[in-house]
Design an enzyme around this catalytic site. Structure first.
Site, PDB file in Angstrom:
ATOM      1  CG  HIS A  57       2.378  -0.012   4.296  1.00  0.00           C
ATOM      2  ND1 HIS A  57       2.077  -0.915   5.293  1.00  0.00           N
ATOM      3  CD2 HIS A  57       1.267   0.765   4.145  1.00  0.00           C
ATOM      4  CE1 HIS A  57       0.844  -0.676   5.734  1.00  0.00           C
ATOM      5  NE2 HIS A  57       0.329   0.322   5.061  1.00  0.00           N
ATOM      6  CG  ASP A  95      -2.055  -0.948   1.179  1.00  0.00           C
ATOM      7  OD1 ASP A  95      -2.061  -1.816   0.278  1.00  0.00           O
ATOM      8  OD2 ASP A  95      -2.946  -0.848   2.042  1.00  0.00           O
TER       9      ASP A  95
HETATM   10 ZN   LIG Z   1      -2.633   2.950   3.229  1.00  0.00          ZN
END
Ligand SMILES: [Zn+2]
Length: 230
Positions: free
Chosen positions: A198, A53
């Site tokens: 991430h 992400d």
């Molecule tokens: Zn996020």
């Protein structure tokens, strides 16, 4: 639209519904188009969905792509629209490598706290940036912070989006150390897990350090890798 999980097998993309009641995973994959290469490997029944992400990020996304390539693993990237406009070439590289590029709003906004107009702008602006970068529009929407309520669900549906969160949170964004990230993933993973990591939004050095061990271990345990489309 219905969320599906795809496995890339050579140049052939085979899609199956995640919900076994809608399309049993034991069902044979759809026939490949005539121009496609022959299917060389079985559709992985033991699998995880890797998700990254908050990118794309010029410092970290290329490193993550290199590691994924080394381990022949495919992933889904939930991208922030304003980052896509800064680095459309990275979104293109992700897409061209066979990964999935999906929508994570324009500014990483908490969708629970927006007007209807702002909600629409967050989603459609990101759609347009991704469409410009890779030539297709995402159908999956991951709400930042996993923030969902009935209004968010209704508005997402009205825009034709499937909301997708995760089942295993690496908590890599807390920077707990490489070992902690590895252990949190490997202790909680099972077939069908959607793993949250991430590639953007902060310093991702620990994520990059943890990823080879995670991928090596998952492969050793017999997991394949599927990507999300909606
Ligand atoms: Zn996020």
């Amino acid at each position: 639209m219905m969320m599906v999980v795809s496995a890339v097998i050579g140049t052939v993309v085979v899609a199956a519904a995640r919900n076994p009641s809608q399309q049993p995973q034991s069902a044979p994959p759809p026939p490949a188009p005539p121009s496609a290469a022959p299917v060389k490997a079985a559709f992985p029944t033991k699998y995880v969905v890797l998700t990254f992400d908050d990118g794309p990020d010029a410092a970290y996304t290329p490193k993550i792509l290199d590691i994924l390539a080394t381990y022949e693993a495919k992933a889904t990237f939930f991208e922030v629209g304003k980052n896509v406009t800064k680095h459309p070439e990275l979104s293109k590289r992700i897409h061209d490598a066979g990964h999935s590029v999906q929508n994570h709003t324009w500014t990483h906004a908490d969708l629970r706290h927006l007007s209807a107009t702002a909600f629409r702008q967050q989603v459609t602006s990101t759609d347009q940036a991704i469409q410009a970068a890779i030539g297709s529009t995402p159908g999956c929407l991951r709400p930042p912070y996993g923030g969902m309520d009935p209004t968010v669900r209704q508005r997402a549906k009205a825009l034709g989006k499937d909301l997708v969160v995760w089942t295993v949170d690496s908590r890599d964004w807390t920077k707990p150390g490489t070992t902690a990230i590895v252990q949190r993933v490997l202790k909680n993973v099972h077939s069908g897990s959607v793993i949250l990591m991430h590639d953007g939004g902060g310093n991702r050095t620990q994520t990059i350090a943890a990823l080879p061990t995670i991928l090596k271990s998952l492969k050793a345990k017999g997991y394949g890798f599927r990507t999300l489309t909606c």
